[in-house]
Design an enzyme around this catalytic site. Structure first.
Site, short mmCIF file in Angstrom:
data_model
loop_
_atom_site.label_atom_id
_atom_site.label_comp_id
_atom_site.label_asym_id
_atom_site.label_seq_id
_atom_site.Cartn_x
_atom_site.Cartn_y
_atom_site.Cartn_z
CG ASP A 34 -5.88 -1.76 -5.69
OD1 ASP A 34 -6.28 -2.39 -4.69
OD2 ASP A 34 -4.83 -1.07 -5.69
CB ALA A 48 -5.86 11.47 -12.72
CB THR A 81 -1.04 -0.05 1.16
OG1 THR A 81 -1.95 1.02 0.98
CG2 THR A 81 -0.39 0.04 2.54
CG LEU A 99 -12.52 4.38 -5.45
CD1 LEU A 99 -11.13 4.13 -6.03
CD2 LEU A 99 -13.49 3.34 -5.99
CE LYS A 132 -2.03 0.23 -3.38
NZ LYS A 132 -3.44 0.48 -3.68
N GLY A 140 -16.68 2.05 -0.81
CA GLY A 140 -15.47 1.34 -1.22
C GLY A 140 -15.21 0.03 -0.49
P1 ATR Z 1 -4.38 6.90 -4.57
O1 ATR Z 1 -3.35 5.83 -4.72
O2 ATR Z 1 -5.27 6.72 -3.37
O3 ATR Z 1 -5.15 7.14 -5.82
P2 ATR Z 1 -2.78 9.22 -5.17
O4 ATR Z 1 -2.11 8.47 -6.27
O5 ATR Z 1 -1.96 10.09 -4.28
O6 ATR Z 1 -3.58 8.24 -4.20
O7 ATR Z 1 -3.95 10.09 -5.85
C1 ATR Z 1 -4.78 10.94 -5.12
C2 ATR Z 1 -5.82 11.57 -6.07
O8 ATR Z 1 -6.71 12.37 -5.29
C3 ATR Z 1 -5.21 12.51 -7.10
O9 ATR Z 1 -6.03 12.49 -8.24
C4 ATR Z 1 -5.30 13.86 -6.38
O10 ATR Z 1 -5.29 14.97 -7.24
P3 ATR Z 1 -3.88 15.60 -7.78
O11 ATR Z 1 -3.42 14.68 -8.87
O12 ATR Z 1 -4.23 16.95 -8.26
O13 ATR Z 1 -2.95 15.61 -6.58
C5 ATR Z 1 -6.65 13.73 -5.73
N1 ATR Z 1 -6.81 14.61 -4.55
C6 ATR Z 1 -6.36 14.38 -3.30
N2 ATR Z 1 -6.73 15.39 -2.47
C7 ATR Z 1 -7.44 16.27 -3.23
C8 ATR Z 1 -8.10 17.50 -2.97
N3 ATR Z 1 -8.11 18.04 -1.75
N4 ATR Z 1 -8.74 18.11 -4.00
C9 ATR Z 1 -8.75 17.57 -5.23
N5 ATR Z 1 -8.15 16.40 -5.53
C10 ATR Z 1 -7.49 15.76 -4.57
#
Ligand code: ATR
Length: 284
Positions: A103, A130, A63, A221, A67, A244
């Site tokens: 996942d 994304a 995790t 999720l 990953k 999720g």
């Molecule tokens: P995970 O493995 O859980 O997907 P991650 O790869 O860090 O974690 O991705 C987190 C996602 O949540 C990203 O799309 C992030 O947006 P950014 O690419 O702009 O960072 C989004 N995210 C997290 N906190 C956010 C917030 N407060 N507002 C908008 N998007 C957020």
């Protein structure tokens, strides 16, 4: 020592439900196995993987934050993990460590509990976020050829990258939040893959629900809280919702099957997660 050593590597691990979920199933199926938590900081990942090799672990889950980086320290990648660009499950096969990603399929299986494959094929799907989770979910969705997938992300460049990565297998577009929210009436399935609304920030919501069609499904999720503010608002507006927990259980069950060749009792796994989290920490 148990014959089958398994576990979860990540940092920080907090109170993960994975050990209880897997260990209960080992007991029920008479498997001499044990699932441990291995809290391994980012810079210790190589040492951690080497230690698990030396201990003869049958496999492990991965995790945050490992990953992606774990791919450098294992021997082979399953094609879907390669395409997703992240590994959440490692399986020892003939002494080689092979990386998988359960996942996306775990999510898809939970979606199939509430929507048919035909409905998914005919759906215009909105994916919010994304990051790693979105990559896995978008890949699994793409394999089912839905009508369209629109990706919206705070950092639009990452949405573009994900689109470029999958557009050979699915009809994928990107949009700004404003643009996509103005098209709410077009989406059949809306999926939040971001951490917006996760405990402790339980009063935040990732998406405006105005004009979403009455037949739409809102899927988050997140499973802690059990019902995010966004899902609560969606439910109160009469929409179908999916949290999720099914994805979490299914990704674990798929990993369990890779490791042991046996199908665990998913209903019991879900009940355990539900017992721990339902009713706790829900949005006001
Ligand atoms: P995970 O493995 O859980 O997907 P991650 O790869 O860090 O974690 O991705 C987190 C996602 O949540 C990203 O799309 C992030 O947006 P950014 O690419 O702009 O960072 C989004 N995210 C997290 N906190 C956010 C917030 N407060 N507002 C908008 N998007 C957020």
């Amino acid at each position: 020592m148990p014959k089958t050593l398994l576990g979860l590597i990540g940092h920080p691990l907090g109170h993960s439900l994975s050990p209880q979920m897997h260990n209960e199933q080992f007991g029920k199926l008479g498997i001499d196995g044990y699932y441990h938590l291995f809290d391994i900081p980012e810079e210790e990942l190589l040492k951690g993987v080497q230690a698990l090799r030396q201990l003869g672990a049958a496999g492990f889950n991965i995790t945050i934050p490992h990953k992606v980086n774990v791919m450098d320290y294992i021997d082979k990648l399953d094609p879907s993990a390669e395409r997703i660009g992240a590994v959440n499950t490692v399986v020892r096969e003939n002494n080689a460590l092979v990386g998988y990603n359960t996942d996306g399929e775990g999510y898809l299986e939970s979606l199939l509990d509430v929507r048919s494959l035909d409905q998914i094929k005919n759906a215009n799907i909105l994916v919010i976020g994304a990051g790693g989770a979105a990559r896995a979910v978008c890949y699994a969705l793409s394999l089912r050829s839905p009508e369209s997938i629109t990706i919206v992300n705070r950092t639009q460049e990452k949405a573009e990258q994900l689109k470029n990565h999958l557009e050979d297998i699915a009809a994928i577009k990107t949009a700004s939040k404003e643009e996509a929210e103005s098209r709410n009436h077009e989406y059949d399935i809306l999926i939040n893959t971001t951490s917006i609304g996760m405990s402790p920030e339980i009063n935040n919501s990732p998406w405006n629900l105005e004009n979403v069609k009455a037949s739409a499904l809102c899927s988050d999720l997140i499973y802690n809280p059990w019902e995010t503010k966004w899902l609560k608002d969606a439910r109160e507006a009469g929409l179908d919702t999916l949290n999720g927990s099914g994805m979490f259980v299914n990704q674990g069950a798929l990993a369990f099957k890779y490791w042991t060749g046996k199908e665990p009792d998913r209903k019991a796994m879900l009940a355990l997660v539900e017992d721990h989290l339902k009713g706790e920490n829900n949005a006001e």
